[in-house]
Write a protein that holds these residues in place. Sequence first.
Motif, PDB file in Angstrom:
ATOM      1  N   LEU A 241      -0.003   3.660  -1.854  1.00  0.00           N
ATOM      2  CA  LEU A 241       0.427   4.538  -3.136  1.00  0.00           C
ATOM      3  C   LEU A 241       1.375   3.679  -3.762  1.00  0.00           C
ATOM      4  O   LEU A 241       2.353   3.112  -3.380  1.00  0.00           O
ATOM      5  CB  LEU A 241       1.172   5.890  -2.677  1.00  0.00           C
ATOM      6  CG  LEU A 241       0.402   6.660  -2.008  1.00  0.00           C
ATOM      7  CD1 LEU A 241       1.119   7.918  -1.379  1.00  0.00           C
ATOM      8  CD2 LEU A 241      -1.057   7.236  -2.672  1.00  0.00           C
ATOM      9  N   THR A 243       4.708   2.972  -6.006  1.00  0.00           N
ATOM     10  CA  THR A 243       6.038   3.506  -6.196  1.00  0.00           C
ATOM     11  C   THR A 243       6.213   3.778  -7.712  1.00  0.00           C
ATOM     12  O   THR A 243       7.103   4.910  -7.773  1.00  0.00           O
ATOM     13  CB  THR A 243       6.924   2.583  -5.656  1.00  0.00           C
ATOM     14  OG1 THR A 243       6.700   2.105  -4.466  1.00  0.00           O
ATOM     15  CG2 THR A 243       8.422   2.952  -5.619  1.00  0.00           C
ATOM     16  N   ASP A 245       3.946   5.102 -10.147  1.00  0.00           N
ATOM     17  CA  ASP A 245       3.368   6.491 -10.395  1.00  0.00           C
ATOM     18  C   ASP A 245       3.002   7.351  -9.114  1.00  0.00           C
ATOM     19  O   ASP A 245       2.560   8.593  -9.734  1.00  0.00           O
ATOM     20  CB  ASP A 245       2.329   6.162 -11.527  1.00  0.00           C
ATOM     21  CG  ASP A 245       1.339   5.522 -10.928  1.00  0.00           C
ATOM     22  OD1 ASP A 245       1.135   5.339  -9.863  1.00  0.00           O
ATOM     23  OD2 ASP A 245       0.256   4.701 -11.751  1.00  0.00           O
ATOM     24  N   GLY A 246       3.148   6.975  -8.043  1.00  0.00           N
ATOM     25  CA  GLY A 246       2.581   7.595  -6.881  1.00  0.00           C
ATOM     26  C   GLY A 246       0.956   7.784  -6.809  1.00  0.00           C
ATOM     27  O   GLY A 246       0.454   8.451  -6.006  1.00  0.00           O
ATOM     28  N   GLN A 247       0.461   7.153  -7.547  1.00  0.00           N
ATOM     29  CA  GLN A 247      -0.931   7.124  -7.362  1.00  0.00           C
ATOM     30  C   GLN A 247      -1.702   5.889  -6.497  1.00  0.00           C
ATOM     31  O   GLN A 247      -0.824   5.014  -6.320  1.00  0.00           O
ATOM     32  CB  GLN A 247      -1.751   6.776  -8.824  1.00  0.00           C
ATOM     33  CG  GLN A 247      -1.470   7.691  -9.912  1.00  0.00           C
ATOM     34  CD  GLN A 247      -1.720   9.112  -9.661  1.00  0.00           C
ATOM     35  OE1 GLN A 247      -3.391   9.265  -8.864  1.00  0.00           O
ATOM     36  NE2 GLN A 247      -1.093  10.086  -9.415  1.00  0.00           N
ATOM     37  N   PHE A 913       8.380   6.768  -9.282  1.00  0.00           N
ATOM     38  CA  PHE A 913       7.959   7.988  -9.239  1.00  0.00           C
ATOM     39  C   PHE A 913       8.942   8.927  -8.929  1.00  0.00           C
ATOM     40  O   PHE A 913       9.620   8.784  -7.792  1.00  0.00           O
ATOM     41  CB  PHE A 913       6.671   8.067  -8.405  1.00  0.00           C
ATOM     42  CG  PHE A 913       5.848   9.400  -8.333  1.00  0.00           C
ATOM     43  CD1 PHE A 913       5.374  10.037  -9.469  1.00  0.00           C
ATOM     44  CD2 PHE A 913       5.622  10.031  -7.455  1.00  0.00           C
ATOM     45  CE1 PHE A 913       4.785  10.994  -9.275  1.00  0.00           C
ATOM     46  CE2 PHE A 913       4.993  11.171  -7.224  1.00  0.00           C
ATOM     47  CZ  PHE A 913       4.286  11.744  -8.102  1.00  0.00           C
ATOM     48  N   TYR A 916       9.649   9.806  -5.183  1.00  0.00           N
ATOM     49  CA  TYR A 916       9.962   8.727  -4.461  1.00  0.00           C
ATOM     50  C   TYR A 916      11.377   8.207  -4.558  1.00  0.00           C
ATOM     51  O   TYR A 916      11.756   7.492  -3.988  1.00  0.00           O
ATOM     52  CB  TYR A 916       8.974   7.608  -4.709  1.00  0.00           C
ATOM     53  CG  TYR A 916       7.698   7.816  -4.310  1.00  0.00           C
ATOM     54  CD1 TYR A 916       7.000   8.979  -3.758  1.00  0.00           C
ATOM     55  CD2 TYR A 916       6.640   6.659  -4.640  1.00  0.00           C
ATOM     56  CE1 TYR A 916       5.755   9.322  -3.474  1.00  0.00           C
ATOM     57  CE2 TYR A 916       5.352   7.220  -4.320  1.00  0.00           C
ATOM     58  CZ  TYR A 916       4.919   8.306  -3.871  1.00  0.00           C
ATOM     59  OH  TYR A 916       3.412   8.519  -3.806  1.00  0.00           O
ATOM     60  N   GLY A 955       5.829   5.493  -1.252  1.00  0.00           N
ATOM     61  CA  GLY A 955       5.140   4.267  -1.764  1.00  0.00           C
ATOM     62  C   GLY A 955       5.129   3.174  -1.153  1.00  0.00           C
ATOM     63  O   GLY A 955       5.769   2.881  -0.138  1.00  0.00           O
ATOM     64  N   ASN A 967       3.491   3.277   3.066  1.00  0.00           N
ATOM     65  CA  ASN A 967       3.956   4.072   2.205  1.00  0.00           C
ATOM     66  C   ASN A 967       5.232   4.860   2.974  1.00  0.00           C
ATOM     67  O   ASN A 967       5.758   5.808   2.241  1.00  0.00           O
ATOM     68  CB  ASN A 967       3.090   5.347   2.118  1.00  0.00           C
ATOM     69  CG  ASN A 967       1.699   4.823   1.165  1.00  0.00           C
ATOM     70  OD1 ASN A 967       1.934   3.897   0.425  1.00  0.00           O
ATOM     71  ND2 ASN A 967       0.514   5.312   1.671  1.00  0.00           N
TER      72      ASN A 967
END
Length: 988
Positions: A241, A243, A245-247, A913, A916, A955, A967
């Motif tokens: 993931l 860090t 944008d969390g995507q 994000f 996070y 992330g 993550n």
Amino acid sequence: MKTISKIALLRSGVAPVILGAALFAVPATAQDVAAQASTEEASVDEGSIVVTGSRIARPDLEVSSPVRVLGREEITLRAPTTAEELLRDLPSARPNLGPGVNNGSDGSSSIDLRGIGPNRTLVLLDGRRIVPFGLDGITDLNTIPIALVDRVDVVTGGASSVYGADAVAGVVNFVTKRDFTGIDLSANYRITERGDAAAYQADLVTGASFDDGRGNAVLAFGYTKSDPLNQDSRSFGVAALNTVDGQPQGSQTAVPAFLLGPVLPGVTNNGLGYVINPTTGAFQTATSQDLYNFNPDNLYQTPLERYNIYGSARYEISDAIEMYSTAMFTSNKVSILSAASGTFTNPYFLPLSNPYLPDAARNQLCSAISLSAAQCTAADNATSATDPNYREVPVTLARRFVEYGPRFQSVDTTQFQIQAGLRGKVTEGINFDVSAQFGETNQNQTRENWGSYSRVQQSLRSFNTTTCSNTANGCVPINLFGPAGSITPSMLGFIDLDSYIRRTVQQTVVTGSINGDLFGATSPLTDSPIAFSIGAEYRKLTAESNPDGSARIQSEVLGTGARTPQDFGTYNVKEAFGELIVPLITDTPFFYNLTLEAGIRYSDYSTTGTSTTWKAGGSWEPVEGFKFCGMYQRAVRSPNIQELFQSPVTGLSSLAVDPCQSTLPVGNAALSALCVATGAPAASIGSIPSPSANQINATTSGNPNLDVERARTITLGAVFAPRFVPGLSITVDYFDIRVTDAITTPAQGDILNGCYSTSLNPTLTFNSFCALIGRNPINGSLNGAGETLGVVLASSNLGIIDTSGVDLSINYRIPVGEGALSFGFNGTYLDHYTFQATPNAITRDCTGYYSTNCTNPRPEYKWNLRTTYSNGPVRASVLWRHISGVDIEPAAQTPRPPLTTPQTGGPNPATVFDAYESIPAYNYFDLALGADVADNLELNLLVSNLFDKQPPIVGSGAGGTAFNNGNTFPTTYDVLGRSYTISARLKF
């Protein structure tokens, strides 16, 4: 007629075997520490108690430095398979390398007291040094024979004057069973609730006394095996993931291949680069969907297989002299797994006549280097390197070799250590101890399925699908432009490369000491004699690294991230030391006991010359059960072989956002100029790729001009054990450690922010920080091969480390019915932790933070509370483990305070994000149940992480590469989930 039991016969029969094995085959470490033995026949020599933190053997004296003890009962309740597993949750320690580290692991496990570095924590076995694992001088905890350990003493106030360098933060002393007799067979098995990450351990300890108790011998065998746990075995680790944008994100080394340079006119570059479209044959704008998910082939738990043998023996030659010996042998195999290899971000020269290069992609590359259509066609038709139309394009072409399968790295380590000595009495009140020891660690590291950079380059230089320009070694042209499966077994066979590294460390220690009463001298206000210890020690350490030829070449072994140079170093040290404990007043109103303590050690290193470390302190017990103590220590640490002699190495470090990536410098002329000044091609501005897989290059090296670092340690404590509250003891200790002239490297953020941040470099002019940055000459990124230094982290004696806090320990035991209820609390409050790498860097405050600069979390509060009820043969216990909440390191303050003021310098909040940016407080509960089902059989069940609490998600770019894995932070937070350990112990 007296009946002799079979057990007694067995014990007497094994005595000669054990004695022979311990004294002849493998001499081993007897200790001067009293310990509770494991069988009813075991005895303890109460006259030779040595408390960790002092060399004075007086049972009536206690040292003033804080000592925490993990006893045999606690070890049994935790059922650890390794020493690292036992120590990682200590409130006074910060998790370091261990099974939770995959990318960045060297196959060892270590402990970091006070979080100031594992190289400042000294690990001992029965008060003796253990041969280190590698060139950094750190002890591998995997070598500790945990089944033989009776207790663990942790001294957290510094102990350099007693034990020498490396004990700046303190000492961890594993004390083994003494005078063991009988047979002790133990085994445990752990499995998670999900049926994976299994761990097995079996140990056999045999011991016997002989010659009417004048001698004793112990021989132990152990086997440990733990299974791997892949990251995709947990829902939170299925995909990496971002860090930012969390995507879901991944690596640009993917399939189909990414092109990260040169810049292609007319094709948008959003910072990820371009990806080949196997259908059209053209490069197009890459998206996050094109990235390669590397998580499934990475590990949350690295597997370990260990065999160990330990032997010890002692024999009283006379009433005044005892000879002793110890020996240990350990064989460890740690396996590390990584995602499939590839070309990564290395630069290659690609002929425009390459047979696998699609026409559309060729035309785009021709446009990038300003070739006309006719020139491009002519270059395509070239049939040899001597053809005047032959052209090569420098490219960064990242193709993942999924056809290869995952990369394997095994670290096979054997370690042995032998020791022999004499100890006894000089006079009735004075004892001596003389010993010599030798140890050696041999480490063989094997890399499989990695691939050869030079052979990939050779195979790219081809004019048809069957023949390379250079046919040496059976070259097979490679296809980097097709979909998965387009690289054939014959192509892989040509570029296949296994690499080997061998490291050897040898340590010799000769030491002698005299301790006891100072000829009966006493203070006028007490009858308790002054105690002293004097002695001398010689140590020699030699370490070398011998990689094969391919490993020595930067980037030749694909995917390693760093070369392994051939390094060698050695040093020796001669030391003299002394210690005094002076009882001043005893059994007087308001002075039940007043004692002073002092120690000094003079060292002469072959590398750094002479230095002196000393301590002074004391304790005051106004009434029995209420004691106050304090200690002031000045310690030094000489640089280890790696810090002195390591050749320059370019490896990997974590970074989520590069200040020069994508459009960040666009429209900012000063920043754009800095990006160019630090190595980026001017044409790459606006299209510089983001860090590949949240990692960039970082270059480190040793410095032969390093001097010793110096530390000041203050500890103040109080112990309350009131007689009017039986079973209660409370200990409070304040610690303050300041290391100056610290051997440090700058934080990555110090360099990047010092160059590119307007808060530290307001005019964005090229400065000394910018001089430590070297970008990829093709695409301007901080990724690449040997031509890309990335961030240069140079070692120096310019650092300052400062930390302080408070330890609290409460123990209370009360009778409940026919049983007893006991409470044991151990906690640490971290007041502050700061470090300044150089005078030009900020004094970074990492208290309660995590980041790529502060690496894994440093919680302000960390505690363990154990509650145990025991009733005869039955016991039940709950352990509460608490980790306070932590935040990502805040961004730099504006305006920036003076560099000497503690401050933060974390990432811009806009690049992290929201979810996070912080981790809440974590509480874990472990349930242990045990019963003595027979006189000689004990069964235990441990349920770890009782409520199956999942780890926090931050992330893959929030902390350091080694610790921010899958993550989360697997060394700090539990990634296994609820697990069950069943153990059994059979004693004869």
